[in-house]
Design a protein around this motif. Structure first.
Motif, PDB file in Angstrom:
ATOM      1  N   ILE A 313       0.797  -1.219   0.000  1.00 30.42           N
ATOM      2  CA  ILE A 313       0.000   0.000   0.000  1.00 30.42           C
ATOM      3  C   ILE A 313       0.840   1.284   0.000  1.00 30.42           C
ATOM      4  O   ILE A 313       0.635   2.169  -0.844  1.00 30.42           O
ATOM      5  N   PRO A 314       1.794   1.478   0.923  1.00 24.98           N
ATOM      6  CA  PRO A 314       2.542   2.734   0.936  1.00 24.98           C
ATOM      7  C   PRO A 314       3.309   3.002  -0.356  1.00 24.98           C
ATOM      8  O   PRO A 314       3.521   4.163  -0.730  1.00 24.98           O
ATOM      9  N   ILE A 315       3.717   1.942  -1.053  1.00 26.10           N
ATOM     10  CA  ILE A 315       4.507   2.107  -2.277  1.00 26.10           C
ATOM     11  C   ILE A 315       3.593   2.294  -3.485  1.00 26.10           C
ATOM     12  O   ILE A 315       3.797   3.198  -4.301  1.00 26.10           O
ATOM     13  N   PHE A 324      -3.169   1.671 -10.115  1.00 24.78           N
ATOM     14  CA  PHE A 324      -3.872   0.779 -11.039  1.00 24.78           C
ATOM     15  C   PHE A 324      -3.829  -0.652 -10.523  1.00 24.78           C
ATOM     16  O   PHE A 324      -4.864  -1.335 -10.458  1.00 24.78           O
ATOM     17  N   TRP A 325      -2.656  -1.148 -10.144  1.00 23.28           N
ATOM     18  CA  TRP A 325      -2.525  -2.512  -9.651  1.00 23.28           C
ATOM     19  C   TRP A 325      -3.184  -2.676  -8.283  1.00 23.28           C
ATOM     20  O   TRP A 325      -3.737  -3.743  -7.971  1.00 23.28           O
ATOM     21  N   GLY A 330      -7.833  -5.188  -5.596  1.00 21.86           N
ATOM     22  CA  GLY A 330      -8.767  -4.884  -4.517  1.00 21.86           C
ATOM     23  C   GLY A 330      -8.075  -4.537  -3.216  1.00 21.86           C
ATOM     24  O   GLY A 330      -8.595  -4.820  -2.130  1.00 21.86           O
ATOM     25  N   GLU A 331      -6.906  -3.911  -3.305  1.00 20.03           N
ATOM     26  CA  GLU A 331      -6.142  -3.582  -2.104  1.00 20.03           C
ATOM     27  C   GLU A 331      -6.457  -2.192  -1.558  1.00 20.03           C
ATOM     28  O   GLU A 331      -6.035  -1.856  -0.443  1.00 20.03           O
ATOM     29  N   ALA A 332      -7.173  -1.382  -2.335  1.00 17.87           N
ATOM     30  CA  ALA A 332      -7.512  -0.037  -1.876  1.00 17.87           C
ATOM     31  C   ALA A 332      -8.313  -0.120  -0.588  1.00 17.87           C
ATOM     32  O   ALA A 332      -9.270  -0.886  -0.473  1.00 17.87           O
TER      33      ALA A 332
END
Length: 565
Positions: A313-315, A324-325, A330-332
């Motif tokens: 997430i931080p990167i 986009f990735w 679905g990591e947002a």
């Protein structure tokens, strides 16, 4: 010549998976016969799977590769069983092969030394033949017992001695410092700011459990070198460790193919393309804590992948490409884990909680978890024997420090030429595979070694190291799983010949399962001194189904790779 006239006394140290399979084969031997004693320090079988488990621990190796050759896990078991399910399987294994009467629980081995009055085989060339004197204690206050054994299998496991490195940089830390072996449940992190030092599967497991605990204030991971992360399950019902083939990958390797590392070079191209399709060429959807070089044959893969999304997430959030990735997976919205990569702790501020790193960054912590692994340590082993095997940290190729741990003997890390009756079972570290099937094959090899049944292996060009050794310096006993299995099996005539497979009752299934399947232990009981009809059934039924369930596209890709090779 081997004397088969009398029953020999055999000791197995430890009742984990390695100790149980060693006991099973020793008890099954008829020429010579063995009276087997298994000494287990705890009050239950299972070793690490009982003593070092934490909440919801599951195997990262699949049941197909972890099961023993002729006693398989049930169909209704999940592909990756829990530790409790695996221990239940081991108990049924003891029932099936009548092992319980050989196991003495609550027995701590105190010392193990050669029976010869002279300390080393150099002083007495028959020292090993005289066997070994063992002292053990039953219960904390029990009287010490002295016994003599003709042969000994050390199966005490990889996870007995926590590695607690000396870290002067955190001497001023006012919070709590624990080793990962002390972790049991996420509530330990309530209202804590947690800093995890380490990059193994346990570190990733603890990171995931801490980030999923809403009462944990914050989480960070400090990784010096990085790691290669690929999930143990590539998709539903598709375990990672079954996507490996044997023919032209591990089997029938010409010495010059080994010398030029051709199979590793070619497979690296395929692996990097697969990783690139996941969003990162440095690991499966891995944007944080990358390692180098990403090449086949260098790394033991970190298959505990759950925390990776949180580390990303931080990167990923810093760039449009990353976002986009992030949305694609679905990591947002996931809670982030901060990573301190390619840096080490340099000190703690005067407040006692602010940890400083070499790169100038800081992190406020209440709890530091040392996920620094375990040392290979045999406290009961006589020092004269330890000196013969050296220390593991002395064996790295480039002088890089790993662990100052006890060494292993030279012959496939099972026995030494001077001490064939003293075996070390289950201590090599496979890159993608499991230790229990390695242990089973090691025991088979050891019994053949004791009986003088070793077939001379193919000679290698001068200066060529064993083909199964991993090239990275981090693991002095790291091996490529399939290659190690084949090289050990070849020594005893157990690596299946294509002609043997083609002449079976189900030749197509047998050939397909072997050529395009993983190096699973039943394949090495189709011929040779431990050939088994049960294993033929396993190969042409269960393992055939494993290959078919990989899917048409995956199998087409594996066939294409085989033909290219």
């Amino acid at each position: 010549m081997v004397d088969h006239a009398r029953t020999r006394a055999a000791l197995v140290v430890g009742a984990g998976p390695s100790g149980l399979v060693a006991a099973k084969y020793l008890l099954a031997s008829t020429n010579p016969r063995y009276e087997v004693t298994v000494l287990e320090s705890s009050d239950e079988i299972g070793g690490t799977f009982v003593n070092k488990v934490y909440d919801n621990t599951r195997l990262v190796s699949s049941k197909f590769i972890t099961s023993f050759s002729d006693f398989r896990m049930e169909d209704d078991y999940p592909n990756h069983p829990s530790a409790a399910e695996y221990v239940a399987y081991l108990k049924r294994y003891c029932d099936r092969y009548s092992l319980w009467n050989s196991i003495k629980f609550g027995c701590q081995v105190i010392s193990l030394s050669g029976a010869s009055s002279k300390s080393t085989p150099k002083e007495d060339e028959n020292a090993d033949e005289k066997g070994y004197n063992v002292q053990y204690r039953r219960g904390a206050k029990g009287q010490a017992v002295n016994r003599h054994f003709d042969v000994v299998a050390v199966c005490s496991g990889l996870h007995n001695m926590p590695n607690r490195p000396s870290l002067p940089a955190i001497s001023k830390f006012s919070g709590q410092v624990i080793h990962s072996s002390q972790y049991k449940c996420p509530s330990m992190f309530n209202r804590k700011r947690v800093l995890i030092l380490g990059s193994g599967e346990t570190a990733m497991d603890i990171a995931l459990r801490s980030v999923q605990n809403p009462l944990c204030r914050s989480i960070a991971l400090n990784v010096r070198r990085g790691f290669l992360s690929i999930p143990h399950n590539l998709a539903k019902d598709r375990p990672l460790d079954v996507f490996i083939t044997n023919l032209f990958e591990h089997a029938y390797e010409h010495p010059w193919v080994q010398y030029l590392r051709l199979r590793w070079i070619l497979s690296t191209v395929v692996i990097r393309f697969f990783l690139f399709c996941s969003g990162s060429g440095d690991g499966f959807n891995q944007w944080a804590c990358k390692t180098t070089p990403i090449r086949r044959g260098y790394h033991i893969i970190n298959k505990s992948h759950g925390a990776m999304a949180h580390l990303n997430i931080p990167i990923k959030s810093e760039t449009l490409w990353g976002r986009f990735w992030m949305n694609l997976y679905g990591e947002a919205g996931l809670r982030p884990i901060e990573s301190f990569h390619r840096t080490s702790v340099s000190g703690v501020k005067d407040n006692g909680t602010t940890v400083q790193f070499d790169d100038g960054r800081e992190y406020d912590a209440d709890l530091i978890v040392l996920a620094t692994g375990y040392k290979q340590y045999f406290p009961f082993l006589d020092e004269s024997i330890k000196e013969e095997y050296g220390h593991a940290s002395d064996r790295t190729s480039n002088g890089e420090y790993t662990l100052d741990e006890d060494g292993l003997p030279s012959e496939h890390f099972i026995v030494s030429q001077a001490r064939p009756r003293l075996a070390f079972i289950g201590f090599v570290r496979p890159n993608v595979g499991a230790i229990p099937p390695i242990s089973e094959l090691q025991v088979m090899w050891w019994l053949c070694r004791l009986n003088g049944q070793i077939i001379k292996p193919l000679e290698l060009p001068s200066g060529v190291t064993r083909s199964y050794m991993l090239l990275g310096a981090k693991y002095p006993y790291g091996v490529d799983f399939g290659n190690y299995m084949h090289r050990v099996a070849e020594d005893i005539g157990a690596a299946p010949a294509l002609s043997t497979l083609a002449g079976s009752e189900a030749p197509f299934r047998a050939l397909y399962t072997y050529c395009l399947g993983q190096s699973m232990i039943p394949l090495f009981r189709l011929q040779g001194p431990f050939a088994s009809k049960v294993c033929w059934q396993v190969v042409t039924d269960e393992l055939w189904q494993v290959c078919m369930k990989r899917g048409g596209a995956e199998n087409f890709g594996l066939v294409a790779g085989l033909w290219i090779s």
